[in-house]
Design a protein around this motif. Structure first.
Motif, PDB file in Angstrom:
ATOM      1  N   PHE A   1       0.796  -1.010   0.046  1.00 14.41           N
ATOM      2  CA  PHE A   1      -0.030   0.094   0.046  1.00 14.41           C
ATOM      3  C   PHE A   1       0.967   1.314   0.221  1.00 14.41           C
ATOM      4  N   ARG A   2       0.640   2.173  -0.895  1.00 14.35           N
ATOM      5  CA  ARG A   2       1.481   3.227  -1.036  1.00 14.35           C
ATOM      6  C   ARG A   2       0.930   4.587  -0.227  1.00 14.35           C
ATOM      7  N   TYR A   3       1.690   5.256   0.341  1.00 17.11           N
ATOM      8  CA  TYR A   3       1.290   6.268   1.046  1.00 17.11           C
ATOM      9  C   TYR A   3       1.846   7.643   0.059  1.00 17.11           C
ATOM     10  N   GLY A   4       1.140   8.688   0.206  1.00 22.46           N
ATOM     11  CA  GLY A   4       1.335   9.786  -0.793  1.00 22.46           C
ATOM     12  C   GLY A   4       2.154  10.954  -0.436  1.00 22.46           C
ATOM     13  N   PRO A   5       2.237  12.012  -1.031  1.00 16.93           N
ATOM     14  CA  PRO A   5       2.866  13.448  -0.667  1.00 16.93           C
ATOM     15  C   PRO A   5       2.148  13.843   0.741  1.00 16.93           C
ATOM     16  N   ALA A   6       2.979  14.766   1.369  1.00 15.27           N
ATOM     17  CA  ALA A   6       2.341  15.024   2.626  1.00 15.27           C
ATOM     18  C   ALA A   6       1.914  16.611   2.616  1.00 15.27           C
ATOM     19  N   ALA A   7       1.456  16.912   3.852  1.00 20.46           N
ATOM     20  CA  ALA A   7       0.819  18.160   4.298  1.00 20.46           C
ATOM     21  C   ALA A   7       1.697  18.712   5.288  1.00 20.46           C
ATOM     22  N   ALA A   8       2.372  19.905   5.287  1.00 14.22           N
ATOM     23  CA  ALA A   8       2.804  20.760   6.372  1.00 14.22           C
ATOM     24  C   ALA A   8       2.075  21.545   6.855  1.00 14.22           C
ATOM     25  N   LYS A   9       1.707  21.980   8.085  1.00 18.03           N
ATOM     26  CA  LYS A   9       0.796  22.746   8.459  1.00 18.03           C
ATOM     27  C   LYS A   9       1.275  24.142   9.026  1.00 18.03           C
ATOM     28  N   ALA A  10       0.731  25.278   8.794  1.00 18.63           N
ATOM     29  CA  ALA A  10       1.106  26.344   9.491  1.00 18.63           C
ATOM     30  C   ALA A  10      -0.222  27.182   9.924  1.00 18.63           C
ATOM     31  N   ASP A  11      -0.111  27.521  11.176  1.00 14.63           N
ATOM     32  CA  ASP A  11      -1.400  28.173  11.994  1.00 14.63           C
ATOM     33  C   ASP A  11      -0.760  29.659  12.353  1.00 14.63           C
ATOM     34  N   PHE A  12      -1.352  30.611  12.107  1.00 22.27           N
ATOM     35  CA  PHE A  12      -1.030  31.946  12.361  1.00 22.27           C
ATOM     36  C   PHE A  12      -2.177  32.521  13.049  1.00 22.27           C
ATOM     37  N   LEU A  13      -1.947  33.676  14.062  1.00 18.51           N
ATOM     38  CA  LEU A  13      -2.759  34.584  14.845  1.00 18.51           C
ATOM     39  C   LEU A  13      -2.328  35.855  14.167  1.00 18.51           C
ATOM     40  N   VAL A  14      -3.237  36.407  13.628  1.00 16.94           N
ATOM     41  CA  VAL A  14      -2.879  37.712  12.785  1.00 16.94           C
ATOM     42  C   VAL A  14      -3.726  38.834  13.353  1.00 16.94           C
ATOM     43  N   SER A  15      -3.256  40.151  13.121  1.00 13.29           N
ATOM     44  CA  SER A  15      -4.033  41.219  13.640  1.00 13.29           C
ATOM     45  C   SER A  15      -5.030  41.818  12.520  1.00 13.29           C
ATOM     46  N   ASP A  16      -4.659  41.292  11.280  1.00 10.13           N
ATOM     47  CA  ASP A  16      -5.871  42.123  10.311  1.00 10.13           C
ATOM     48  C   ASP A  16      -6.200  40.972   9.260  1.00 10.13           C
ATOM     49  N   PRO A  17      -7.168  41.113   8.457  1.00  9.14           N
ATOM     50  CA  PRO A  17      -7.484  40.394   7.496  1.00  9.14           C
ATOM     51  C   PRO A  17      -6.220  40.255   6.385  1.00  9.14           C
ATOM     52  N   ILE A  18      -6.113  39.045   5.898  1.00 11.41           N
ATOM     53  CA  ILE A  18      -5.032  38.857   4.693  1.00 11.41           C
ATOM     54  C   ILE A  18      -5.037  40.004   3.590  1.00 11.41           C
ATOM     55  N   PRO A  19      -3.860  40.694   3.603  1.00 15.00           N
ATOM     56  CA  PRO A  19      -4.041  41.872   2.494  1.00 15.00           C
ATOM     57  C   PRO A  19      -3.759  41.452   1.238  1.00 15.00           C
ATOM     58  N   TRP A  20      -4.749  40.716   0.594  1.00 17.03           N
ATOM     59  CA  TRP A  20      -4.588  40.159  -0.703  1.00 17.03           C
ATOM     60  C   TRP A  20      -4.537  41.432  -1.877  1.00 17.03           C
ATOM     61  N   SER A  21      -3.581  41.242  -2.855  1.00 15.25           N
ATOM     62  CA  SER A  21      -3.400  41.996  -3.816  1.00 15.25           C
ATOM     63  C   SER A  21      -4.772  42.421  -4.480  1.00 15.25           C
ATOM     64  N   ASP A  22      -5.536  41.251  -4.847  1.00 14.17           N
ATOM     65  CA  ASP A  22      -6.856  41.339  -5.573  1.00 14.17           C
ATOM     66  C   ASP A  22      -7.817  41.284  -4.297  1.00 14.17           C
ATOM     67  N   PRO A  23      -8.475  42.374  -3.880  1.00 10.97           N
ATOM     68  CA  PRO A  23      -9.361  42.455  -2.802  1.00 10.97           C
ATOM     69  C   PRO A  23     -10.536  41.210  -2.737  1.00 10.97           C
ATOM     70  N   GLU A  24     -11.002  40.865  -4.053  1.00  8.54           N
ATOM     71  CA  GLU A  24     -12.033  39.963  -4.063  1.00  8.54           C
ATOM     72  C   GLU A  24     -11.567  38.537  -3.476  1.00  8.54           C
ATOM     73  N   VAL A  25     -10.257  38.365  -3.396  1.00  8.11           N
ATOM     74  CA  VAL A  25      -9.912  37.012  -2.867  1.00  8.11           C
ATOM     75  C   VAL A  25     -10.311  37.068  -1.344  1.00  8.11           C
ATOM     76  N   ALA A  26     -10.241  38.126  -0.663  1.00  8.99           N
ATOM     77  CA  ALA A  26     -10.729  38.094   0.706  1.00  8.99           C
ATOM     78  C   ALA A  26     -12.126  37.574   1.025  1.00  8.99           C
ATOM     79  N   LYS A  27     -13.065  37.306  -0.100  1.00  7.66           N
ATOM     80  CA  LYS A  27     -14.286  37.013   0.272  1.00  7.66           C
ATOM     81  C   LYS A  27     -14.289  35.409  -0.105  1.00  7.66           C
ATOM     82  N   ALA A  28     -13.381  34.738  -0.283  1.00  7.90           N
ATOM     83  CA  ALA A  28     -13.261  33.341  -0.651  1.00  7.90           C
ATOM     84  C   ALA A  28     -13.115  32.479   0.703  1.00  7.90           C
ATOM     85  N   GLY A  29     -13.814  31.551   0.773  1.00  7.01           N
ATOM     86  CA  GLY A  29     -13.369  30.539   1.948  1.00  7.01           C
ATOM     87  C   GLY A  29     -12.331  30.051   1.851  1.00  7.01           C
TER      88      GLY A  29
END
Length: 499
Positions: free
Chosen positions: A282-310
C-alpha cells in the motif's frame, strides 16, 4: 471489562460515522481514542488565545454537505451551521486579477469571460446530477452506480483534464488555474486521471452544496456525531491507546479507523503473511505541512476579491502547479509548493476577536519532509498578499514528519491515508471484493485507507459498518441516521439474527 458488541478504534470522522451507524442499529458500542479529545482530523483548539479557535487539520468541508452519510445524518437539523462563503475558492495570479469560483455558477461564468460558456458546459450537467456524481465517487467502488448518467457526464471531462490535453481545455489562465487548483487537492502528480476526477467532484460542488465552513470550527461536527453515539448507548473512552487486539477481546466485532501500517502494528503476528505482504505494498502519498497563524488584520490580498473566498489556492499558473505537484510526488522538496489558505473569519466572524484572527494553511511537501513550513508558507502568502508577515502576532508550524506523531493515520504526513492514484483510489487498501473485511474474524478496517478514500465524508466508516452489520449480525437494512428517527432498542433486546 464488560462485554460489548462492537469496539471502534479511532474517533476520526470515519470511526465516529461507523460508531453512529452501529449504535443506531441497536448495538452496544465502545470507542477508543488515544488522545484526550475526540475528532482526529476534526479537532479545533485555541492555540495562542483562549478566545480564538484554530482548526488543527480539516477546515473546509464540501463532503460534510454532500456525502450520503451526512445527507442522512443532517448536521443542520442538529444545530451545526455550515456557512457558505460568497466565493467558494479563489486562485490569485501574479500581475492579473484572481480566478474566482463563486458559489453562484452564473457569477463564475461571467467572471471567466471567454471561458464562461465552457465552464458552464462542464459544471451545469454535473450540478443537475450532483447526488449521483457524489454517490459514484463516495461509494465502495464495487457496485453499479445508482445514476448511470453520472459516469457518462464525468468521463470526457476527467479524460480531458487528467491528461496532457488539459492546457487546451480553456483559453484563459484564470480558468486553467481555477480548475487545476482543485485538481491539486488530490495531492499527487499533475495532470492525472485521479486528479482530474477530484477536480470535477470538488469543482462542481463549489457551485452546488458548496465548500462550507462549520460555524465555530470543525470540532462541531465531531461533537455532534459523538452526542448521537452516546444518545444511542455508545461509550467513548479518551486517552486509551490500543496497541494490541487483545485489549479488545471483550468485543464481538472490531472496527479500526487506522492506516494499514497501524493495523499491522495492532494485529501483530495474527495476520496471514500473504495479507501482510499485500498491505506492505500500500502506497502512501505526498504530505501536508501545517502552518497556523494568529494575525492582527485580514490577509491583505493584492486582489481584494480574494478576501471573500472561503478557500484560497496558492499555486501560480497551471504550468507551475503541474511542475510543483509532480516534483513533490516524486519526493523533491521545493521552495514554492502548492499552498491552501483559509482565513476562517471571512466566513465565520465568531472565530476570533478584533485584532486577533486565525489563519489556517497547508503546504504540499514530500512524504516525511522535515522542514518547518512557516517560512515557506509565509513567503507563498506574501507573494499574493504583500504585508502579510507584518500582521502576524503568533505562529506555529507542524512538519510533515511530525504530523504522523499527531495522528498515526497520517503516515509520513500523508493526510489522505494513502496515495490517491487511479488504481489505489479503487482498490484501497488491496484488491478484494469487500475492502473493509480483514482475514481476522470480526475485524474490519474503516479508515480513509479504504474506499472511498480521504475527506470528511464519513463514508468509509459508514460502509464498513454496513458490512459488519450484514456479516456479523444479519442486519441488511441500514439503520436510519435521521435526527428525527426514534432510538433503536438495544440489540440484546431483539430477536437473535440469522448468521
Amino acid at each position: 471489562m464488560s462485554q460489548t458488541d462492537v469496539a471502534v478504534v479511532g474517533t476520526g470522522p470515519n470511526g465516529l460515522a461507523a460508531a453512529a451507524t452501529l449504535a443506531r442499529a441497536g448495538l452496544r458500542v465502545d470507542l477508543y481514542e488515544a488522545k484526550e479529545s475526540i475528532g482526529g482530523g476534526l479537532r479545533t483548539e485555541s492555540l495562542f488565545d483562549t478566545d480564538v479557535v484554530h482548526d488543527i487539520c480539516a477546515a473546509v468541508h464540501p463532503m460534510a454537505a454532500a456525502s450520503r452519510f451526512f445527507r442522512e445524518f443532517d448536521l443542520s437539523a442538529r444545530g451545526v451551521e455550515l456557512l457558505q462563503p460568497e466565493i467558494s475558492y479563489a486562485h490569485p495570479l501574479d500581475g492579473r486579477r484572481a480566478a474566482l469560483a463563486f458559489h453562484d455558477l452564473d457569477a463564475t461564468c461571467e467572471h471567466l469571460g471567454p471561458d464562461g460558456a465552457r465552464w458552464r458546459a462542464m459544471m451545469e450537467p454535473l450540478i443537475r446530477h450532483s447526488a449521483g456524481v457524489v454517490d459514484l465517487f463516495l461509494s465502495g467502488q464495487r457496485s453499479i452506480p445508482r445514476d448511470l448518467l453520472a459516469p457518462l457526464l464525468l468521463a470526457p471531462w476527467v479524460l480531458a483534464h487528467g491528461s496532457p490535453l488539459a492546457p487546451r481545455l480553456f483559453r484563459t489562465e484564470q480558468a486553467r488555474s481555477l480548475l487545476t487548483g482543485v485538481a491539486a487537492h488530490a495531492v499527487g502528480r499533475l495532470p492525472s486521471l485521479a486528479s482530474g476526477a477530484v477536480a470535477l467532484l470538488l469543482g462542481h460542488l463549489a457551485h452546488g452544496t458548496g465548500w462550507p465552513i462549520p460555524q465555530g470550527g470543525s470540532a462541531r461536527i465531531a461533537q455532534t456525531l459523538a452526542d448521537d453515539i452516546t444518545a444511542h448507548g455508545g461509550k467513548i473512552h479518551t486517552g486509551r491507546r490500543i496497541t494490541d487486539l487483545k485489549q479488545l477481546g471483550h468485543a464481538k466485532t472490531v472496527l479500526l479507523d487506522t492506516s494499514p501500517k497501524g493495523f499491522v502494528q495492532i494485529a501483530g503476528n495474527r495476520l496471514p503473511s500473504r495479507y501482510t505482504r499485500s498491505l506492505a505494498r500500500f502506497r502512501y502519498g505526498p504530505a501536508a505541512a501545517k502552518a497556523d497563524f494568529l494575525v492582527s488584520d485580514p490577509i491583505p490580498w493584492s486582489d481584494p476579491e480574494v478576501a471573500k473566498a472561503g478557500t484560497v489556492h496558492l499555486g501560480g499558473t497551471q504550468r507551475e502547479m503541474f511542475l510543483q505537484e509532480t516534483l513533490t510526488s516524486k519526493g523533491v522538496a521545493t521552495t514554492e509548493p502548492f499552498v491552501l489558505v483559509v482565513d476562517s473569519m471571512a466566513t465565520d466572524p465568531g472565530r476570533g476577536l478584533p485584532g486577533k484572527r486565525p489563519v489556517w494553511a497547508y503546504a504540499h511537501v514530500p512524504n516525511g519532509d522535515t522542514r518547518d513550513p512557516l517560512e515557506i508558507v509565509r513567503a507563498r502568502i506574501e507573494r499574493y498578499a504583500p504585508g502579510f508577515t507584518d500582521t502576524v502576532i503568533a505562529q506555529r508550524g507542524i512538519t510533515a514528519s511530525a504530523y504522523e506523531s499527531y495522528n498515526p493515520n497520517y503516515v509520513g504526513g500523508d493526510i489522505g491515508s494513502g496515495a490517491l492514484t487511479l488504481t489505489q483510489s479503487i482498490l484501497r487498501p488491496m484488491p478484494q471484493i469487500d475492502p473493509y473485511r480483514t482475514p481476522l474474524p470480526g475485524v474490519y478496517l474503516c479508515s480513509a485507507s479504504t474506499p472511498p478514500g480521504p475527506s470528511v465524508h464519513g463514508m468509509s466508516g459508514y460502509l464498513a459498518a454496513l458490512s459488519a452489520l450484514r456479516r456479523e449480525y444479519g442486519i441488511r437494512t441500514p439503520p436510519s441516521l435521521s435526527p428525527r428517527s426514534p432510538a433503536s432498542r438495544s440489540f440484546s433486546d431483539k430477536t437473535e439474527p440469522t448468521p
